[in-house]
Design a protein around this motif. Structure first.
Motif, PDB file in Angstrom:
ATOM      1  N   ALA A  71      46.585   6.022 -44.387  1.00 22.04           N
ATOM      2  CA  ALA A  71      45.739   4.856 -44.131  1.00 22.04           C
ATOM      3  C   ALA A  71      46.512   3.560 -44.362  1.00 22.04           C
ATOM      4  O   ALA A  71      46.080   2.676 -45.098  1.00 22.04           O
TER       5      ALA A  71
ATOM      6  N   PHE B 118      43.050   5.992 -57.557  1.00 20.15           N
ATOM      7  CA  PHE B 118      43.643   6.060 -56.221  1.00 20.15           C
ATOM      8  C   PHE B 118      42.713   6.787 -55.257  1.00 20.15           C
ATOM      9  O   PHE B 118      42.495   6.352 -54.126  1.00 20.15           O
TER      10      PHE B 118
ATOM     11  N   LYS C 287      38.925   3.593 -48.130  1.00 22.25           N
ATOM     12  CA  LYS C 287      39.724   3.091 -46.997  1.00 22.25           C
ATOM     13  C   LYS C 287      39.650   3.986 -45.762  1.00 22.25           C
ATOM     14  O   LYS C 287      39.709   3.510 -44.636  1.00 22.25           O
ATOM     15  N   VAL C 288      39.566   5.301 -45.989  1.00 18.63           N
ATOM     16  CA  VAL C 288      39.666   6.213 -44.851  1.00 18.63           C
ATOM     17  C   VAL C 288      38.340   6.476 -44.140  1.00 18.63           C
ATOM     18  O   VAL C 288      38.329   7.063 -43.068  1.00 18.63           O
TER      19      VAL C 288
ATOM     20  N   VAL D  14      48.962   3.927 -60.043  1.00 16.27           N
ATOM     21  CA  VAL D  14      47.538   4.085 -60.332  1.00 16.27           C
ATOM     22  C   VAL D  14      47.253   5.547 -60.648  1.00 16.27           C
ATOM     23  O   VAL D  14      47.957   6.432 -60.173  1.00 16.27           O
ATOM     24  N   ASN D  15      46.225   5.778 -61.467  1.00 17.53           N
ATOM     25  CA  ASN D  15      45.920   7.178 -61.750  1.00 17.53           C
ATOM     26  C   ASN D  15      45.177   7.790 -60.565  1.00 17.53           C
ATOM     27  O   ASN D  15      44.671   7.085 -59.705  1.00 17.53           O
ATOM     28  N   TYR D  16      45.127   9.116 -60.544  1.00 17.91           N
ATOM     29  CA  TYR D  16      44.567   9.815 -59.394  1.00 17.91           C
ATOM     30  C   TYR D  16      43.126   9.402 -59.109  1.00 17.91           C
ATOM     31  O   TYR D  16      42.744   9.197 -57.975  1.00 17.91           O
TER      32      TYR D  16
ATOM     33  N   ARG E 231      39.862   4.616 -54.181  1.00 20.50           N
ATOM     34  CA  ARG E 231      40.308   3.552 -53.274  1.00 20.50           C
ATOM     35  C   ARG E 231      40.642   4.106 -51.890  1.00 20.50           C
ATOM     36  O   ARG E 231      40.220   3.575 -50.874  1.00 20.50           O
ATOM     37  N   ILE E 232      41.378   5.215 -51.871  1.00 21.46           N
ATOM     38  CA  ILE E 232      41.823   5.749 -50.581  1.00 21.46           C
ATOM     39  C   ILE E 232      40.632   6.327 -49.811  1.00 21.46           C
ATOM     40  O   ILE E 232      40.553   6.188 -48.590  1.00 21.46           O
TER      41      ILE E 232
ATOM     42  N   GLU F   9      50.470  12.809 -63.110  1.00 21.03           N
ATOM     43  CA  GLU F   9      49.074  12.400 -63.233  1.00 21.03           C
ATOM     44  C   GLU F   9      48.790  11.164 -62.387  1.00 21.03           C
ATOM     45  O   GLU F   9      47.676  10.690 -62.321  1.00 21.03           O
ATOM     46  N   SER F  10      49.853  10.645 -61.783  1.00 22.35           N
ATOM     47  CA  SER F  10      49.686   9.356 -61.115  1.00 22.35           C
ATOM     48  C   SER F  10      50.195   9.358 -59.687  1.00 22.35           C
ATOM     49  O   SER F  10      50.904  10.259 -59.254  1.00 22.35           O
ATOM     50  N   ILE F  11      49.817   8.316 -58.985  1.00 24.57           N
ATOM     51  CA  ILE F  11      50.273   8.109 -57.618  1.00 24.57           C
ATOM     52  C   ILE F  11      51.015   6.777 -57.590  1.00 24.57           C
ATOM     53  O   ILE F  11      50.578   5.808 -58.196  1.00 24.57           O
TER      54      ILE F  11
END
Lengths: 389, 99
Positions: free
Chosen positions: B20, A16, A23-24, A11-13, A19-20, B36-38
């Motif tokens: 998390a 992400f 979640k946090v 996923v792109n930053y 989403r994160i 650029e990605s994760i």
């Protein structure tokens, strides 16, 4: 590089990050934060809230050592921090910068560096090219040498800054440029913006709000630009006006949480650490801290922060009933630095907010009365002015 | 060499983080992965990543997965080939070649 495997969703930053962060929130994980690795700086900027002389040996002795910083990085990793800002002072002033940067990289943090750019050498740029940061952000104080150095007080600093920018651009290192706008350089704002966006093809933002210094000296006050000029900067900037309109539509007119002193997102999934290892909920709140030299990050974050953030207002200021609170820069941090207490209104910010509301009303035909009530939490960190430099 | 007899080791250019309850892979060096990605790992992916240690052969990892997940041997081997292949492409692991 494309990865197409169902066990490694890529996923792109941006996606992400969204989403994160969702979640946090409940788990309170300190997903992002900042650390001042020094309060010293090689420049002597007129507006700066922190800079101490580069050769201040007593100050240097008080700073966190490399070993102490690495220990803090270990603890941050353990607690789930992902986005980490290395700032100062001027972070590149530390002779052990590459050692601590390299240690942090190997911990898997997504690192951003705030720098004035003047100490970027070919060797450093090569290293950053090989071990890329998430982002480098350089503050540009003027488009001309004369103006830039009027702000920084250091002859030769303009050329060094431009050279630093060039070294990073040549190596395609993720770079953002920004400016702090004050009476000394406001006349060059448009030139800086044009240079950055059109000539260099980079993103640009600016911050015209100067908070008081940490040591209580009133230096930045003398170079603040008048409220009317700040609002004019908004009115002249299409992108900024769009951001303000979206912000107002979303947040204005909401009732205040009357039992809370902190209305922003400070300390919720975020933190700040000063150059002596003191942990605070945000970069501006310095009155109550937890020393990471005497205790763990976990203890400070999970025990002290709820105590600070649950503070109730102790006096009935005009801000408590103000409907413009979301678009105002007033916050406990600003007030604390300006007045020594976290509640007294900062008149400068008040003037700007009310003038903005008046002008925006003239532009859009209404501010508070026409905007919808939403259930979203007021977050001052979303305010277009609050993207701190 | 048969895939199941292969042994891989993690490359230091990629760091895994648990955030998390998500396991993510962070490329930290130029030309490794996509900066650029994760990269997020699902449950099986995270288990394989955990077990790749430069010592275990793929067949040992396969046996652990068969014990812990409700999957067929055929499916698990196919998934492992896919996953390991992609990790190699992004530079996250390297095959250990016996001399």
């Amino acid at each position: 590089m494309a990865v197409d495997c169902e066990h490694i969703p890529i996923v792109n930053y941006g996606e992400f990050s969204k989403r994160i962060h969702q979640k946090v929130v409940e788990s309170k994980i300190p997903i992002g934060g900042s650390i001042e690795i020094t309060s010293r700086c090689n420049l002597s900027c007129a507006h700066c809230y922190i800079n101490l002389p580069a050769n201040d040996s007593k100050e240097k002795e008080k700073e966190l050592s490399l070993k102490e910083i690495c220990k803090i990085f270990d603890e941050l990793e353990e607690e789930g921090c992902l986005w980490l800002l290395l700032t100062g002072g001027e972070p590149l002033l530390r002779k052990d910068f590459l050692q601590l940067y390299s240690y942090a990289k190997r911990k898997g943090f997504l690192l951003t560096i705030f720098t004035n750019g003047t100490l970027i050498t070919k060797k450093l740029a090569d290293y950053l090219s090989d071990w890329p940061p998430f982002s480098v952000e350089i503050t540009v104080y003027g488009r001309t040498k004369e103006t830039y150095e009027k702000v920084t007080g250091v002859p030769g600093s303009y050329e060094k800054c431009v050279k630093g920018i060039e070294l990073l651009i040549e190596r395609k290192i993720p770079l953002k440029l920004k400016s702090v706008i004050m009476s000394l350089n406001v006349s060059e704002l448009l030139d800086i913006k044009k240079w950055v966006e059109e000539d260099l093809g980079l993103s640009f933002r600016f911050d015209p709000l100067l908070n008081a210094r940490l040591d209580g000296i009133n230096k930045p006050h003398y170079v603040r630009i008048p409220a009317q000029d700040i609002v004019n900067l908004d009115l002249d900037d299409e992108k900024r006006m769009k951001e303000w309109k979206e912000f107002c539509e979303k947040f204005l007119g909401q009732p205040l949480k009357k039992d809370k002193l902190f209305l922003c997102g400070a300390g919720i999934n975020s933190f700040h650490i000063d150059s002596y290892g003191n942990l605070t909920p945000c970069i501006l709140v310095r009155s109550k801290t937890f020393s990471l030299r005497n205790g763990s990050f976990k203890d400070g974050y999970y025990k002290l922060f709820p105590e600070i953030l649950s503070q109730k207002p102790s006096k009935d200021t005009k801000c408590r009933t103000c409907e413009l609170v979301a678009m105002c820069g007033q916050c406990p941090g600003w007030a604390g630095l300006e007045h020594g207490d976290m509640e007294t209104p900062v008149e400068y910010l008040c003037e700007i907010a009310h003038l903005r509301a008046k002008k925006f009303k003239e532009c859009w035909g209404g501010v508070t009365e026409t905007f919808k009530d939403t259930k979203e939490t007021i977050s001052l960190s979303n305010n277009p002015d609050e993207k701190k430099s | 060499m048969d895939f199941l007899d292969c042994c891989y080791q993690k490359d230091q250019s990629v760091v895994s983080r648990k955030i998390a309850d998500e396991i993510i892979l962070v490329p930290i060096r130029k030309n490794v992965g996509d900066l650029e990605s994760i990269y997020t790992l699902d449950e099986i992916g995270a288990k394989i990543w955990e077990l790749v240690d430069g010592k275990r052969k793929m067949k040992e990892i396969k046996n652990v997965l068969l014990e812990e997940f409700d999957v067929t041997e055929e499916q698990v081997v196919s998934d492992m080939k896919d996953f390991i292949g992609q990790l190699e492409v992004m530079g996250g692991i390297k095959l250990i070649v016996e001399k």
